[in-house]
Scaffold this active site. Structure first.
Site, PDB file in Angstrom:
ATOM      1  CE  LYS A 232      -7.531  -4.698   1.674  1.00  0.00           C
ATOM      2  NZ  LYS A 232      -8.891  -4.555   2.273  1.00  0.00           N
TER       3      LYS A 232
ATOM      4  CG  ASP B 105     -11.586  -3.069   0.281  1.00  0.00           C
ATOM      5  OD1 ASP B 105     -11.953  -2.546   1.352  1.00  0.00           O
ATOM      6  OD2 ASP B 105     -10.768  -4.007   0.236  1.00  0.00           O
TER       7      ASP B 105
ATOM      8  CG  ASP C  57     -13.993  -1.037   3.791  1.00  0.00           C
ATOM      9  OD1 ASP C  57     -14.777  -1.771   3.151  1.00  0.00           O
ATOM     10  OD2 ASP C  57     -12.809  -1.348   4.007  1.00  0.00           O
TER      11      ASP C  57
ATOM     12  CG  HIS D 140     -11.703  -6.684   8.344  1.00  0.00           C
ATOM     13  ND1 HIS D 140     -11.623  -6.823   6.974  1.00  0.00           N
ATOM     14  CD2 HIS D 140     -10.876  -5.653   8.667  1.00  0.00           C
ATOM     15  CE1 HIS D 140     -10.785  -5.925   6.492  1.00  0.00           C
ATOM     16  NE2 HIS D 140     -10.321  -5.199   7.486  1.00  0.00           N
TER      17      HIS D 140
ATOM     18  NE  ARG E 224      -2.612  -0.227   3.418  1.00  0.00           N
ATOM     19  CZ  ARG E 224      -2.363   0.159   4.672  1.00  0.00           C
ATOM     20  NH1 ARG E 224      -2.385   1.417   5.010  1.00  0.00           N
ATOM     21  NH2 ARG E 224      -2.085  -0.758   5.595  1.00  0.00           N
TER      22      ARG E 224
ATOM     23  CG  ASP F  25     -12.223  -5.451   3.305  1.00  0.00           C
ATOM     24  OD1 ASP F  25     -12.517  -4.329   3.747  1.00  0.00           O
ATOM     25  OD2 ASP F  25     -11.043  -5.792   3.043  1.00  0.00           O
ATOM     26  NE  ARG F  26     -12.023  -1.425   7.221  1.00  0.00           N
ATOM     27  CZ  ARG F  26     -12.207  -0.253   7.844  1.00  0.00           C
ATOM     28  NH1 ARG F  26     -12.658  -0.217   9.086  1.00  0.00           N
ATOM     29  NH2 ARG F  26     -11.956   0.873   7.237  1.00  0.00           N
TER      30      ARG F  26
ATOM     31  CB  SER G 260      -8.601  -0.627   1.977  1.00  0.00           C
ATOM     32  OG  SER G 260      -9.397  -1.060   3.039  1.00  0.00           O
ATOM     33  CG  HIS G 261      -9.789   2.087   5.588  1.00  0.00           C
ATOM     34  ND1 HIS G 261      -9.212   0.844   5.502  1.00  0.00           N
ATOM     35  CD2 HIS G 261      -9.088   2.757   6.537  1.00  0.00           C
ATOM     36  CE1 HIS G 261      -8.215   0.766   6.370  1.00  0.00           C
ATOM     37  NE2 HIS G 261      -8.114   1.920   7.006  1.00  0.00           N
TER      38      HIS G 261
END
Length: 463
Positions: A115, A243, A241, A328, A17, A245-246, A105-106
């Site tokens: 990822k 992407d 979020d 998550h 990242r 996943d949360r 992501s966030h």
């Protein structure tokens, strides 16, 4: 041989990242593709699946990852733009050798990253460091000739999400907020197939995130969702979020349910069907969660923070459910064991639709301790682990009762406090929890004292 050096800050513990154009470049994406091709070959099958989120930089980075994989001789399948869990789903059902999701992501719009999975498992830690080593050693100039094809997995993934809907007859009014993140299109299709009334916010994927930052653990990002839930008289609100996943949840009064509270409701339902099953939560979770899982007949396990670490522990222990304070949620009950906020939303809404009371009443019945938010303060990378070693040694000398699963989590008659070094940033992370405010103040004083004895001044910790 063509060697490549990554910026030293981008190879993280759980992913790769960085800031686009400053620490992260298209050449990095190509090198990642080449390295993943090496890892794929070691599995005996040069196959790969690639997805991307909606950030402005993601199409170029995705194209370079694909080019790198093809130059390593891989057969690449591109699933296009969507949430990270859609990539995890595609990799799991296809049994592909490696998978990579291009996503920030966030993080802010100018950030991006990757990822990754290998042989159906998260790729993290030593394997990410190995990607750096492979790139530094160089790749052959004569590239192999791989193939590429498009795989429109969106419909299959959405169908599979809907398959596990198990709600009752009570129709719900639900407000959904994708935050203009990669979950927006799936959220739209999914909500259209669920019973009840659904109000969608920021469903259009937009890599500049014009409405608000896509991070449901930040209360400021939930302000729009809370306002609409209240205005519409909705039963609850769901947020994702960047992407997907949360997950974030607010009840009908606009009160935020944190990750451990969401997990408590999910665990109650799962343990009714799977008595005695193992439920995992990270070290930042409330003691109330672990106590409730035990009371409901489950086996609570406290584990390290980090989605890759939790996912791996879930597979090792045969747990049916796991979660983190970050939102998550991992289901291995009727699902595949990876973190998927859209799937968690389906299961959570099904539970609420079957309850004999509204979510607000269920929330009121939850046991609660007084706790701090996650407290993060700067500590240089070259010092943070030495600080943790000093804190642990002093506590051991005192005979403190503590868990060393991830940092130190110290238990006292007042409750507990936690101190850990972040695996992804130059910070120390702290949290504390007690039955009452007086106990919390004593815990924070003890935490401050422990830091000072290790030579660190705790900056403005609440006491």
């Amino acid at each position: 041989m063509t060697a490549h050096q990554f910026h030293p800050t981008i190879l993280r513990e759980y992913d790769i990242r960085g800031i686009v154009g400053h620490t992260l470049f298209p050449a990095d994406a190509y090198a990642i593709g080449r390295a993943l091709g090496v890892l794929a070959a070691e599995t005996g099958e040069k196959t790969a699946v690639v997805g991307r989120d909606g950030r402005l930089s993601s199409p170029e980075l995705e194209a370079e990852v694909v080019r790198g994989l093809m130059d390593s001789g891989c057969a690449v399948r591109r699933i296009g733009c969507g949430p990270s869990p859609m990539l995890y789903y595609a990799a799991t059902v296809s049994g592909t050798a490696v998978a990579v999701m291009v996503t920030g992501s966030h993080n802010p719009p100018d950030h991006n990253g990757f990822k990754m999975m290998r042989a159906g498992k998260p790729l993290f830690g030593a394997e990410i460091r190995r990607i750096g080593a492979l790139a530094a050693a160089g790749f052959p100039e004569n590239a192999s000739s791989g193939t590429v094809s498009d795989w429109p997995v969106f419909a299959d993934y959405t169908d599979r999400l809907v398959q596990d809907w198990d709600g009752g007859g009570r129709p719900l009014t639900v407000v959904w907020d994708a935050g203009n993140g990669a979950a927006g299109q799936v959220m739209t299709a999914l909500s259209a197939r669920l019973p009840g009334r659904h109000i969608l916010l920021n469903a259009t994927i937009n890599g500049t995130f014009p409405a608000h930052h896509p991070d449901p653990t930040d209360p400021h990002t939930l302000e729009q969702l809370i306002a609409v839930v209240r205005d519409e008289g909705a039963d609850l609100g769901i947020a994702f979020d960047g992407d997907g996943d949360r997950i974030g949840v607010v009840d009908g009064l606009g009160r935020i349910l944190w990750g451990d509270q969401i997990l408590q409701i999910l665990a109650e339902d799962v343990l009714r069907q799977r008595p005695g099953a193992t439920v995992i939560a990270d070290v930042k979770a409330s003691q109330a969660l672990f106590d409730e899982v035990r009371r409901m007949g489950g086996q609570p396990v406290m584990w390290k923070t980090g989605h890759s670490l939790i996912k791996t522990k879930l597979a090792e222990t045969g747990a049916v459910l796991a979660g983190e304070m970050s939102g998550h949620i991992f289901f291995a009950d009727r699902w595949y064991g990876f973190d998927d906020a859209l799937y968690a939303a389906v299961r959570f809404l099904g539970i609420i639709a079957r309850l004999s009371e509204p979510l607000t009443a269920r929330f009121d019945r939850m046991p609660r301790w007084v706790n701090t938010p996650e407290l993060r303060f700067d500590c240089p990378d070259e010092q943070k682990f030495a600080v943790m070693t000093a804190v642990q040694a002093a506590l051991e000398a005192e005979g403190a009762e503590m868990s060393l699963v991830d940092g130190v989590r110290v238990s006292t008659p007042d409750g507990w406090w936690l101190l850990r070094a972040s695996n992804t940033q130059a910070v120390l992370v702290a949290r504390a929890e007690a039955p009452d405010q007086a106990g919390l103040s004593r815990l924070m004083a003890a935490l401050t004292s422990a830091l000072e004895r290790a030579g660190v001044r705790a900056p403005d910790l609440p006491v």
